[in-house]
Design an enzyme around this catalytic site. Structure first.
Site, PDB file in Angstrom:
ATOM      1  N   LYS A 197       3.894   1.401  48.174  1.00  0.00           N
ATOM      2  CA  LYS A 197       4.325   0.087  47.697  1.00  0.00           C
ATOM      3  C   LYS A 197       4.416   0.070  46.180  1.00  0.00           C
ATOM      4  CE  LYS A 197       3.034  -2.712  51.583  1.00  0.00           C
ATOM      5  NZ  LYS A 197       2.558  -3.998  52.037  1.00  0.00           N
ATOM      6  N   LYS A 239      11.619   0.417  52.286  1.00  0.00           N
ATOM      7  CA  LYS A 239      10.822  -0.488  53.115  1.00  0.00           C
ATOM      8  C   LYS A 239      11.387  -1.894  52.962  1.00  0.00           C
ATOM      9  CE  LYS A 239       6.027  -1.507  54.312  1.00  0.00           C
ATOM     10  NZ  LYS A 239       6.077  -2.950  54.394  1.00  0.00           N
ATOM     11  N   CYS A 291      10.381 -45.832  43.794  1.00  0.00           N
ATOM     12  CA  CYS A 291       9.651 -44.812  43.043  1.00  0.00           C
ATOM     13  C   CYS A 291      10.619 -44.252  41.995  1.00  0.00           C
ATOM     14  CB  CYS A 291       9.174 -43.737  44.000  1.00  0.00           C
ATOM     15  SG  CYS A 291       8.366 -42.350  43.193  1.00  0.00           S
ATOM     16  N   CYS A 327       4.531 -43.695  40.990  1.00  0.00           N
ATOM     17  CA  CYS A 327       4.584 -45.096  41.444  1.00  0.00           C
ATOM     18  C   CYS A 327       3.298 -45.523  42.140  1.00  0.00           C
ATOM     19  CB  CYS A 327       5.778 -45.320  42.357  1.00  0.00           C
ATOM     20  SG  CYS A 327       5.524 -44.635  44.006  1.00  0.00           S
ATOM     21  N   CYS A 375       1.125 -41.226  44.634  1.00  0.00           N
ATOM     22  CA  CYS A 375       2.231 -40.709  43.851  1.00  0.00           C
ATOM     23  C   CYS A 375       1.907 -40.847  42.363  1.00  0.00           C
ATOM     24  CB  CYS A 375       3.493 -41.488  44.206  1.00  0.00           C
ATOM     25  SG  CYS A 375       4.881 -41.079  43.156  1.00  0.00           S
ATOM     26  N   CYS A 411       6.102 -38.919  48.767  1.00  0.00           N
ATOM     27  CA  CYS A 411       5.904 -40.311  48.363  1.00  0.00           C
ATOM     28  C   CYS A 411       6.885 -41.112  49.198  1.00  0.00           C
ATOM     29  CB  CYS A 411       6.224 -40.487  46.880  1.00  0.00           C
ATOM     30  SG  CYS A 411       6.451 -42.230  46.445  1.00  0.00           S
ATOM     31  N   ASP A 430      12.024  -5.705  53.266  1.00  0.00           N
ATOM     32  CA  ASP A 430      11.036  -6.776  53.329  1.00  0.00           C
ATOM     33  C   ASP A 430      11.593  -7.959  54.120  1.00  0.00           C
ATOM     34  OD1 ASP A 430       8.633  -7.874  52.884  1.00  0.00           O
ATOM     35  OD2 ASP A 430       8.998  -8.456  50.800  1.00  0.00           O
ATOM     36  N   TYR A 459      15.568   1.147  61.843  1.00  0.00           N
ATOM     37  CA  TYR A 459      14.931   2.346  61.299  1.00  0.00           C
ATOM     38  C   TYR A 459      14.167   3.204  62.290  1.00  0.00           C
ATOM     39  CZ  TYR A 459      11.362  -1.273  60.837  1.00  0.00           C
ATOM     40  OH  TYR A 459      10.537  -2.321  61.060  1.00  0.00           O
ATOM     41  N   GLU A 469      12.583   6.469  53.388  1.00  0.00           N
ATOM     42  CA  GLU A 469      13.418   5.293  53.644  1.00  0.00           C
ATOM     43  C   GLU A 469      12.960   4.147  52.766  1.00  0.00           C
ATOM     44  OE1 GLU A 469      13.228   4.366  57.853  1.00  0.00           O
ATOM     45  OE2 GLU A 469      13.108   6.523  58.273  1.00  0.00           O
TER      46      GLU A 469
HETATM   47  P1  AMP Z   1       3.177  -3.715  56.809  1.00  0.00           P
HETATM   48  O1  AMP Z   1       3.765  -5.014  57.296  1.00  0.00           O
HETATM   49  O2  AMP Z   1       2.933  -3.704  55.337  1.00  0.00           O
HETATM   50  O3  AMP Z   1       2.062  -3.226  57.670  1.00  0.00           O
HETATM   51  O4  AMP Z   1       4.329  -2.643  56.979  1.00  0.00           O
HETATM   52  C1  AMP Z   1       4.817  -2.300  58.242  1.00  0.00           C
HETATM   53  C2  AMP Z   1       6.145  -2.931  58.425  1.00  0.00           C
HETATM   54  O5  AMP Z   1       7.104  -2.439  57.515  1.00  0.00           O
HETATM   55  C3  AMP Z   1       6.741  -2.579  59.740  1.00  0.00           C
HETATM   56  O6  AMP Z   1       6.254  -3.403  60.768  1.00  0.00           O
HETATM   57  C4  AMP Z   1       8.198  -2.851  59.524  1.00  0.00           C
HETATM   58  O7  AMP Z   1       8.466  -4.200  59.851  1.00  0.00           O
HETATM   59  C5  AMP Z   1       8.377  -2.738  58.017  1.00  0.00           C
HETATM   60  N1  AMP Z   1       9.383  -1.764  57.602  1.00  0.00           N
HETATM   61  C6  AMP Z   1      10.350  -2.008  56.689  1.00  0.00           C
HETATM   62  N2  AMP Z   1      11.142  -0.952  56.489  1.00  0.00           N
HETATM   63  C7  AMP Z   1      10.686   0.031  57.296  1.00  0.00           C
HETATM   64  C8  AMP Z   1      11.120   1.374  57.552  1.00  0.00           C
HETATM   65  N3  AMP Z   1      12.156   1.920  56.907  1.00  0.00           N
HETATM   66  N4  AMP Z   1      10.421   2.079  58.470  1.00  0.00           N
HETATM   67  C9  AMP Z   1       9.364   1.526  59.115  1.00  0.00           C
HETATM   68  N5  AMP Z   1       8.913   0.280  58.921  1.00  0.00           N
HETATM   69  C10 AMP Z   1       9.565  -0.488  58.025  1.00  0.00           C
HETATM   70 ZN    ZN Z   2       6.384 -42.415  44.116  1.00  0.00          ZN
END
Ligand code: AMP
Ligand code: ZN
Length: 669
Positions: free
Chosen positions: A311, A115, A429, A408, A405, A423, A117, A224, A113
């Protein structure tokens, strides 16, 4: 009564379904306009008959609830983190470890899957209704953010199909690039420091107190994993499919493979592709597919043994920190910017990197002359991720955040709970004064032709301009002697300024640069309060009670109008004849336009882009800034970028050139 109840319930059902079609399937069958009409109808009925209230009604999507502090609640099933790696060798070692438990000959399938962010979330459903949404927190307990989560349109409030009576589902709340960039455009227009990345902005949004503000954030949620008992699924891949059937957003990027080599192929295939995804991912998650095998493998103290995150390496380089420059924004926000020895990162030369704020500088304990690591990841501006401690600059060169600042010399101030220094010399300013005038003349505000940001600087330095009202006192004789100012350009400039007096009130209001009052908010305020006088007199309460206006904006408006200098400036602008009232225009709806989404691009012969937008809205259409699957028409002028056209064609958006637009408009309504 029974009849009313049925009506309410069938409206709710219908709206849940339209929501599902729009946000999950991306395949709406009614226009936004019709949707809004039905939602209004439901809201009215709910208001009239509060005894039929439902915490999962589609009306909850717009928010309303305010949470002063989020309650901490335990997770029924702990939320683990993931073990992660950057190397394929470690994945091979991982499989060897799996085989120690599962047997050398065991067949191991994997679900690969993306990951995502963002911020992880655990959702609980009972009898098909969302009852709770909890953040990961420390994995054992998290914050109850249900009220905010209900505003996220991709999260179903009611499920479809054959779901278990009780279960939890985990996913990631994230902010796709398009929405993130749009939020930043608004921030830039407000002169506020930009949001750094979608992830932080998403998790920050979830912790806002006012759910109405959360409702406006373009957040999305991908699911997921399932947790619960008797879920009658036996593999991870099946769980994903089931979740999709129940109405959750589960991207179809997940893939079921039968060997670690195939996992590598998946990783390789996303290495480049990930860069063109509409949202950010920071790697790949590989999970043993069989839930039976997962159970055998179990967990370490922190993470499941049956999953691994791979990663991707962010592109990074090391270089020397030559100095720090402090920028002063239009609102007085101070941003420290690292001046770097130029270095090449993924094809571009990087000379500067953001250091964000004082906390960041302190955290890095950075010194001038240090060798620093610079990364260009998902961030818009490259960032410094660390310092080479083997190679430190002198401790006497340790960076101490400025107290005054740089422009100014006024003392800087940092509000409690804010990361940024400001500031406070708002009125004199120089970069703040210049920035405010530049904002006022900008394209989205007064759009003054013949006057650009550079000229504003020049006129400021000459002492001819120090605030926006001064623009209207400029005289030809004063400007002509200034270098580079030809007779013709002076005439254009003055004409542009004169013409701006006719710009609608909402543009003037936005142009004033009141903190947190962006384009949309300005329009809203102009529409609700109708005149600057009524807005200036508005109480904090009446502002807060205005739809889409939260505490923060309301407070800022009140503060702005309380200042005697601002009052004087407004008086001066009034005397110069600027529009300080909304003109009521009767809308003349045209059936072909009502509720349809238009994107306008390029230049036209017989009208300006602005005029066209006004006309479309007047006829009942909606204007969007970029082409998406929701767009109905792209009105394309000369010089429109080919990528926009291509995208529109791919999505099946109707493209109208100037001539066909005119014909379209002429069709009888
Ligand atoms: P980390 O924050 O680096 O420890 O990674 C774990 C986190 O990845 C989990 O808590 C999820 O929030 C996130 N995550 C994102 N995509 C997935 C996925 N497809 N399966 C499981 N976890 C995921
Ligand atoms: Zn200033």
């Amino acid at each position: 009564m029974e009849e009313i109840k049925n009506q309410i319930e069938s409206l709710r059902e219908e709206l849940h379904d339209h929501n599902y079609r729009y946000y999950i399937l991306d395949d709406p069958i009614i226009s936004d306009y019709e949707f809004d009409q039905r939602l209004k109808k439901l809201q009215n009925l709910e208001e009239q008959y509060p005894n039929f209230a439902d915490p999962n009604s589609p009306s909850q999507r717009v928010g309303g609830g305010v949470t002063k502090s989020f309650e901490t609640v335990p997770h029924k099933y702990p939320m683990y983190s993931l073990s992660n790696t950057y190397s394929k060798e470690e994945l091979i070692q991982w499989e060897e470890r799996l085989r120690k438990t599962l047997g050398e000959e065991a067949r191991i399938d994997y679900t690969c899957e993306l990951k995502f962010d963002g911020a992880s979330i655990s959702l609980s459903y009972e009898k098909g209704a969302l009852i709770k949404a909890i953040t990961r927190g420390d994995g054992v307990q998290g914050d109850n953010i249900t009220t905010n989560v209900k505003t996220i349109k991709t999260i179903p409030l009611k499920l479809k199909g054959n779901y278990p009576a009780f279960f939890e589902i985990r996913g990631e709340i994230l902010l796709p690039w398009e929405g993130f960039n749009k939020m930043n455009e608004e921030r830039a227009a407000l002169g506020e420091p930009l949001y750094r990345n979608p992830r932080n902005t998403a998790s920050g949004s979830l912790k806002l107190q006012d759910s109405r503000v959360v409702a406006q954030r373009p957040l999305s949620c991908f699911l997921y994993s399932l947790a619960g008992e008797n879920l009658s699924v036996s593999t991870q891949f099946e769980a994903l499919q089931k979740a999709r059937e129940w109405g959750f957003k589960v991207p179809d990027s997940a893939q079921l493979v039968d060997s670690i080599d195939a996992v590598f192929d998946f990783i390789t295939s996303w290495e480049e592709k990930r860069k063109s995804l509409p949202y950010e991912i920071d790697g790949i998650v590989i999970k043993v597919n069989s839930l039976f095998q997962q159970e055998e493998l179990g967990f370490t103290a922190k993470a499941p043994r049956w999953a691994m995150a791979y990663k991707y390496k962010a592109e990074q380089a090391s270089t020397c920190l030559n100095g720090i420059h402090y920028q002063v924004g239009r609102t007085g926000a101070i941003t420290p910017v690292a001046q770097l020895e130029p270095v090449l990162i993924s094809g571009t030369t990087v000379k500067r990197a953001s250091l964000h704020n004082a906390d960041q500088i302190e955290k890095l304990d950075i010194r001038i002359g240090d060798t620093v690591y610079v990364e260009k990841g998902g961030e818009i501006i490259p960032k410094i991720t660390g310092v080479d401690t083997q190679n430190r600059g002198h401790s006497e060169d340790r960076v101490v955040f400025i107290e005054n600042c740089p422009e100014c010399f006024s003392p800087l101030k940092r509000e409690k709970g804010e990361a940024q220094h400001y500031c406070i010399n708002e009125l004199s300013c120089p970069p703040q004064q210049i920035g405010k005038i530049q904002h006022f003349i900008g394209r989205k505000a007064m759009d003054i032709e013949g006057l650009g940001g550079e000229t504003v600087c020049l006129l400021y330095k000459e002492g001819l301009l120090s605030n926006i009202a001064d623009l209207y006192d400029l005289k030809k004789e004063q400007i002509l002697p200034i270098e580079r100012m030809a007779e013709k350009s002076v005439a254009n400039l003055l004409e542009g300024i004169e013409k701006s007096k006719a710009k609608p009130f909402a543009k003037v209001l936005f142009g004033l640069g009141i903190r947190y009052v962006g384009e949309t908010v300005a329009k809203k305020l102009a529409k609700e309060f109708k005149s600057i006088d009524r807005l200036a007199e508005a109480s904090l309460e009446s502002l807060i009670h205005t739809e889409e206006i939260g505490d923060r904006i309301a407070q800022s408006v009140v503060t702005y109008f309380a200042s005697p200098q601002n009052q004087l400036q407004i008086e001066a602008l009034k005397n110069h004849g600027l529009q300080m009232e909304s003109i009521q225009i009767e809308q003349d709806f045209h059936e072909a336009f009502v509720g349809k989404k238009f994107v306008v691009s390029g230049v036209f012969e017989t009208f300006s882009r602005e005029e066209l937008k006004v006309e479309i809205e007047y006829l009942g259409g909606k204007i969007a800034s970029s082409v998406s699957s929701k767009t109905d028409y792209l009105v394309a002028g000369e010089g429109m970028g080919p990528s926009k056209k291509e995208k529109a064609e791919k999505l099946g958006v109707v493209i109208l050139d100037e001539k066909s637009y005119l014909a379209f408009k002429q069709k009888p309504s």
